[in-house]
Write a protein that holds these residues in place. Structure first.
Motif, PDB file in Angstrom:
ATOM      1  N   THR A   1       0.002  11.677 -10.112  1.00  0.00           N
ATOM      2  CA  THR A   1      -0.759  12.702  -9.997  1.00  0.00           C
ATOM      3  C   THR A   1      -0.117  14.177 -10.195  1.00  0.00           C
ATOM      4  OG1 THR A   1      -0.950  12.750  -7.679  1.00  0.00           O
ATOM      5  CG2 THR A   1      -2.531  11.566  -8.765  1.00  0.00           C
TER       6      THR A   1
ATOM      7  N   LEU B   1       1.014   6.479  -7.137  1.00  0.00           N
ATOM      8  CA  LEU B   1      -0.153   7.366  -7.348  1.00  0.00           C
ATOM      9  C   LEU B   1       0.091   8.609  -7.015  1.00  0.00           C
ATOM     10  CD1 LEU B   1      -3.248   4.963  -6.412  1.00  0.00           C
ATOM     11  CD2 LEU B   1      -2.284   5.319  -8.811  1.00  0.00           C
ATOM     12  N   THR B   2       0.787   9.019  -6.010  1.00  0.00           N
ATOM     13  CA  THR B   2       1.148  10.375  -5.809  1.00  0.00           C
ATOM     14  C   THR B   2       2.152  10.941  -6.904  1.00  0.00           C
ATOM     15  OG1 THR B   2       1.113  10.072  -3.217  1.00  0.00           O
ATOM     16  CG2 THR B   2       2.236  11.905  -3.998  1.00  0.00           C
ATOM     17  N   ASN B   3       3.006  10.291  -7.125  1.00  0.00           N
ATOM     18  CA  ASN B   3       3.871  10.591  -8.404  1.00  0.00           C
ATOM     19  C   ASN B   3       3.158  10.929  -9.635  1.00  0.00           C
ATOM     20  OD1 ASN B   3       6.090  11.019  -6.634  1.00  0.00           O
ATOM     21  ND2 ASN B   3       6.664   8.917  -7.078  1.00  0.00           N
TER      22      ASN B   3
ATOM     23  N   LEU C   1       2.050   1.600  -3.588  1.00  0.00           N
ATOM     24  CA  LEU C   1       0.962   2.095  -4.289  1.00  0.00           C
ATOM     25  C   LEU C   1       0.743   3.597  -4.264  1.00  0.00           C
ATOM     26  CD1 LEU C   1      -1.166   1.109  -6.447  1.00  0.00           C
ATOM     27  CD2 LEU C   1      -2.485   0.572  -4.444  1.00  0.00           C
ATOM     28  N   ASP C   2       0.704   3.956  -2.984  1.00  0.00           N
ATOM     29  CA  ASP C   2       0.563   5.465  -2.641  1.00  0.00           C
ATOM     30  C   ASP C   2       1.610   6.396  -3.298  1.00  0.00           C
ATOM     31  OD1 ASP C   2      -0.695   7.715  -1.024  1.00  0.00           O
ATOM     32  OD2 ASP C   2       1.003   7.532   0.109  1.00  0.00           O
ATOM     33  N   LEU C   3       2.718   5.691  -3.120  1.00  0.00           N
ATOM     34  CA  LEU C   3       3.879   6.652  -3.567  1.00  0.00           C
ATOM     35  C   LEU C   3       3.979   6.558  -5.333  1.00  0.00           C
ATOM     36  CD1 LEU C   3       6.474   7.934  -3.075  1.00  0.00           C
ATOM     37  CD2 LEU C   3       7.849   5.780  -3.355  1.00  0.00           C
TER      38      LEU C   3
ATOM     39  N   LEU D   1       0.925  -1.069   0.115  1.00  0.00           N
ATOM     40  CA  LEU D   1       0.171   0.020   0.039  1.00  0.00           C
ATOM     41  C   LEU D   1       1.037   1.244  -0.023  1.00  0.00           C
ATOM     42  CD1 LEU D   1      -2.992  -1.126   2.319  1.00  0.00           C
ATOM     43  CD2 LEU D   1      -2.921  -0.719  -0.052  1.00  0.00           C
ATOM     44  N   GLY D   2       2.147   1.354   0.580  1.00  0.00           N
ATOM     45  CA  GLY D   2       2.744   2.358   0.667  1.00  0.00           C
ATOM     46  C   GLY D   2       3.395   2.662  -0.675  1.00  0.00           C
TER      47      GLY D   2
END
Length: 56
Positions: free
Chosen positions: A52, A48-50, A44-46, A41-42
């Motif tokens: 966006t 998706l943040t990049n 995936l979050d990283l 999840l970390g």
């Protein structure tokens, strides 16, 4: 109320409790899978943040 607690005690005697070895094994599986899921999840979050930030 007393009858209820007597039946609870009787049912608890019928429970098959895990051994210490089984308990350690199951605990290790939960800890390792939790760490792996958190890492997934970390990342995936990283990702998706990049994505966006690049798009916006």
């Amino acid at each position: 109320m007393v009858k209820f607690f007597k039946s609870v005690v009787e049912e608890m005697r019928l429970v098959t409790w895990p051994t210490a070895k089984q308990n350690r094994h199951d605990t290790a599986i939960v800890i390792v899978s939790s760490i792996l899921f958190a890492a997934y999840l970390g990342l995936l979050d990283l990702l998706l943040t990049n994505i966006t930030q690049i798009v916006m």
